[in-house]
Scaffold this motif. Structure first.
Motif, PDB file in Angstrom:
ATOM      1  N   ARG A  56      -4.870  -3.934  -7.362  1.00 34.98           N
ATOM      2  CA  ARG A  56      -5.225  -2.673  -6.700  1.00 34.98           C
ATOM      3  C   ARG A  56      -5.411  -1.548  -7.705  1.00 34.98           C
ATOM      4  NH1 ARG A  56      -2.581  -2.347  -0.667  1.00 34.98           N
ATOM      5  NH2 ARG A  56      -3.135  -4.462  -0.070  1.00 34.98           N
ATOM      6  N   ILE A  57      -4.639  -1.590  -8.805  1.00 34.20           N
ATOM      7  CA  ILE A  57      -4.820  -0.570  -9.837  1.00 34.20           C
ATOM      8  C   ILE A  57      -6.240  -0.627 -10.382  1.00 34.20           C
ATOM      9  CG2 ILE A  57      -4.196   0.003 -12.226  1.00 34.20           C
ATOM     10  CD1 ILE A  57      -1.293  -0.586 -11.459  1.00 34.20           C
ATOM     11  N   GLU A  99       0.833  -1.202   0.000  1.00 35.10           N
ATOM     12  CA  GLU A  99       0.000   0.000   0.000  1.00 35.10           C
ATOM     13  C   GLU A  99       0.868   1.252   0.000  1.00 35.10           C
ATOM     14  OE1 GLU A  99      -3.100   2.648  -0.024  1.00 35.10           O
ATOM     15  OE2 GLU A  99      -3.014   0.521  -0.578  1.00 35.10           O
ATOM     16  N   LEU A 103      -0.303  -5.499  -7.033  1.00 38.45           N
ATOM     17  CA  LEU A 103      -0.348  -4.124  -7.539  1.00 38.45           C
ATOM     18  C   LEU A 103      -1.346  -3.986  -8.683  1.00 38.45           C
ATOM     19  CD1 LEU A 103       3.426  -3.075  -7.588  1.00 38.45           C
ATOM     20  CD2 LEU A 103       1.618  -2.063  -6.180  1.00 38.45           C
ATOM     21  N   ARG A 143       2.123   1.615  -3.479  1.00 37.43           N
ATOM     22  CA  ARG A 143       1.058   2.086  -4.367  1.00 37.43           C
ATOM     23  C   ARG A 143       0.869   3.588  -4.255  1.00 37.43           C
ATOM     24  NH1 ARG A 143      -3.717   3.856  -4.560  1.00 37.43           N
ATOM     25  NH2 ARG A 143      -3.882   3.905  -2.298  1.00 37.43           N
ATOM     26  N   GLN A 144       0.942   4.114  -3.026  1.00 40.15           N
ATOM     27  CA  GLN A 144       0.799   5.554  -2.841  1.00 40.15           C
ATOM     28  C   GLN A 144       1.971   6.313  -3.471  1.00 40.15           C
ATOM     29  OE1 GLN A 144       0.354   6.073   1.387  1.00 40.15           O
ATOM     30  NE2 GLN A 144      -1.646   5.053   1.453  1.00 40.15           N
ATOM     31  N   ASP A 154      -7.213   5.392  -8.400  1.00 40.08           N
ATOM     32  CA  ASP A 154      -6.093   4.903  -9.192  1.00 40.08           C
ATOM     33  C   ASP A 154      -6.518   4.658 -10.632  1.00 40.08           C
ATOM     34  OD1 ASP A 154      -4.198   5.013  -7.303  1.00 40.08           O
ATOM     35  OD2 ASP A 154      -3.859   2.861  -7.123  1.00 40.08           O
TER      36      ASP A 154
END
Length: 617
Positions: free
Chosen positions: A359-360, A222, A356, A225-226, A366
């Motif tokens: 989550r995208i 996470e 990843l 990702r940020q 995102d």
């Protein structure tokens, strides 16, 4: 490295009785190798290890393990190394005691320095003879082979009792396959091989026991990702340890519109025709790659599966090793080499990038950012890309001169062979020319997936953890690629294998072509014939050193190859290459050697190496 499905044993004719399963310690070890689906063991036999070869013969008769006889023990280690790279399995090599074991060491050290999972088995004289000066003794009371292997193995032990074999074998395989991977060594006295094993069936389910973990740190992902969401200009550095994860990484790059460079050992994992590819960073690399990393607008560099040694950091160049770096790797050793990085993320690379991608697609904000980024970069992603634009000498890439320009040779090799071809480049000039100039044409860019993660839409790139180009970084022994080509062909007999090597390497290890002849392997050996140890010669000239100890006498390598039963041709210019029947060569059940006379004055792209030598680092 991923586990593989164990092949079904061959069915015996109904008229023959099933062979008896012997119950000695040698058969126990072989049965575990069968359980892992390992097809070949590479080695040279001898008295102290003869019982293991007896067990291999029994396994072969029932459709199990087979042996490939190397012409030197070092060659056997190179074969096992390359077999592991091609198949994702453990490479296995063996040798007898004394000089057999010591001859293995260079190949084992190479695998250790390149983190290749291998099981190394050596023999010893019988235990009661220890200390009595028996023939080829290599125990602690003789020439201590265990002591020698201690510094180039992940696990190293003498089996001194029959009941130790099973637990020590399990530990050896676990250490070999857990990050950081590497060789494990077991040395077994002759009499212990013959000890009866009351239960010949393996007690452990090794495929399950050795299955790699997919655990990842959700909080760390996470945070990454940020960081990615706020990055304005992202560049990826793809290293040689991305094989299992390369499909997910390439999809990630395309979604992000992020250009990427590779390390020398990572080049074989990508398509040089990809519109986002900006070249190789490191030994034999491209100026475009370093310029990409030095770009002031780049605020985040993701180094993925890169060991961060001299070869793949362009001599520890500050364009990479700075606080813009995020290092992602499964190996703690690799991560320890980048203390200056902004962020470290340790875990299985395929699991990290699958997460990843999910989550995208799953995080709405995102998704909006990525849609806009893809719109902005669409012209860049889909626009024309000419891989020749990154070359140092594009004019020599198309030269018709004879003797042949090595740049032109690399171009032709990329055009002559099908996309499934495996190329191996040997230490020295061979790897420099291949890393910089070898660009096979391959339409495949990456696989596509529905909604990210593990759900594939189409098949995409061929499956091989080693990629289309194999090199050995760091330790880099001459001749590695010659034995390596044989191990690669054993692991995948359905594709052509091309070994690019130098005349100096061939004079050291070229006898291994005899193994390829015997095994009827489709291997094309390319010998760069410039009558010199080229890397030494050019290094001395560039560095202002004395011109000494590099010249080789003129040698007809084609004649040598034919004397050992191979097909061979002499190549003096592009027209000789064009005259070859490549369809026949690539379908032939046996090796072919091309003795290629190259321009001896062409200097390979080795500036990164000279930078280090000049700085005395």
């Amino acid at each position: 490295m991923s586990s593989q499905v164990t092949p079904a044993p061959a069915t015996l004719p109904l008229t023959l009785p099933a062979p008896a399963i012997h119950g000695d310690i040698a058969d126990l070890l072989v049965s575990y190798l069968e359980q892992l689906g390992i097809e070949y063991i590479f080695g040279v036999p001898g008295g102290s290890i003869e019982p293991l070869y007896n067990a291999i013969a029994r396994s072969t008769r029932r459709g199990g393990l087979k042996q490939i006889l190397a012409r030197s023990e070092a060659g056997a280690a190179y074969m096992a190394d390359a077999y592991a790279r091609e198949t994702g399995k453990v490479g296995v090599c063996c040798a007898t005691s004394g000089p057999g074991a010591t001859n293995l060491i260079t190949g084992v050290a190479c695998a250790f320095d390149n983190n290749i999972p291998m099981l190394v088995i050596t023999g010893q004289p019988a235990l009661p003879s220890f200390g009595k000066h028996p023939l080829q003794e290599s125990s602690c009371t003789g020439v201590n082979v265990i002591g020698m292997f201690r510094h180039c193995t992940q696990y190293n032990s003498l089996v001194s009792h029959a009941k130790q074999m099973e637990p020590k074998l399990i530990t050896a395989l676990q250490r070999a396959t857990r990050s950081p991977c590497g060789p494990s060594h077991l040395s077994v006295p002759r009499d212990l091989w013959l000890e009866p094993n009351p239960d010949p069936a393996p007690a452990y389910d090794l495929p399950t026991l050795l299955q790699p973990s997919s655990l990842v740190d959700d909080e760390a992902i996470e945070r990454l990702r940020q960081m990615l969401a706020s990055a304005r200009n992202l560049v990826l550095l793809i290293g040689g340890w991305c094989g299992e994860a390369i499909n997910a990484i390439m999809q990630f790059a395309s979604i992000k519109g992020a250009v990427f460079v590779t390390t020398p050992d990572g080049k074989g994992l990508v398509n040089a025709n990809h519109p986002l590819f900006r070249g190789v960073f490191g030994f034999g690399g491209h100026a475009t790659a370093e310029a990409t990393l030095r770009d002031d607008s780049v605020d985040l560099i993701l180094a993925i599966g890169a060991s961060m040694g001299e070869w793949n950091t362009s001599g520890w160049c500050d364009s990479l090793l700075n606080d813009r770096l995020v290092h992602i790797d499964e190996s703690e050793d690799h991560l320890a080499r980048t203390p200056m990085a902004r962020f470290h993320l340790r875990g299985r690379i395929s699991a990290i990038f699958n997460r990843l991608l999910e989550r995208i697609y799953n995080v709405r904000q995102d998704a909006k950012v990525e849609i806009e980024r893809r719109r902005v970069n669409r012209e860049q992603i889909n626009g024309p890309w000419d891989p020749e634009s990154i070359l140092a000498a594009p004019d020599k890439y198309i030269s018709n001169d004879a003797p042949m320009k090595p740049q032109r040779l690399m171009r032709e090799l990329g055009l002559m062979f099908p996309p499934t071809t495996r190329f191996l480049a040997d230490a020295g000039n061979s790897v420099a020319w291949a890393v910089h100039y070898l660009h096979p044409f391959d339409r495949r860019i990456c696989e596509r997936r529905m909604g990210g993660g593990n759900r594939k839409r189409t098949q995409g790139r061929r499956k091989s953890h080693g990629g289309w180009l194999r090199i050995t970084a760091n330790f880099a022994p001459m001749g590695w690629a010659i034995g390596g080509a044989i191990g690669t062909a054993a692991g995948n007999p359905h594709v052509p294998v091309v070994c690019i090597t130098g005349d100096g390497s061939w004079l050291m290890n070229g006898q291994e072509i005899s193994s390829a002849v015997y095994e009827k392997q489709t291997i094309i050996f390319i010998v760069l014939n410039d009558q010199a140890l080229g890397m030494v010669k050019h290094g001395q000239r560039l560095g202002g050193a004395e011109q000494i100890a590099f010249e080789l006498c003129p040698t007809d390598f084609a004649l040598m190859a034919r004397a050992m039963g191979a097909q061979a041709f002499t190549i003096r210019g592009p027209q000789d290459l064009a005259a070859l029947d490549m369809q026949e060569i690539c379908s032939r059940k046996g090796p072919t050697l091309l003795d290629v006379y190259i321009d001896p004055d062409e200097v390979p792209p080795m500036n990164a190496r000279m930078r280090v030598l000049g700085g005395n680092q």
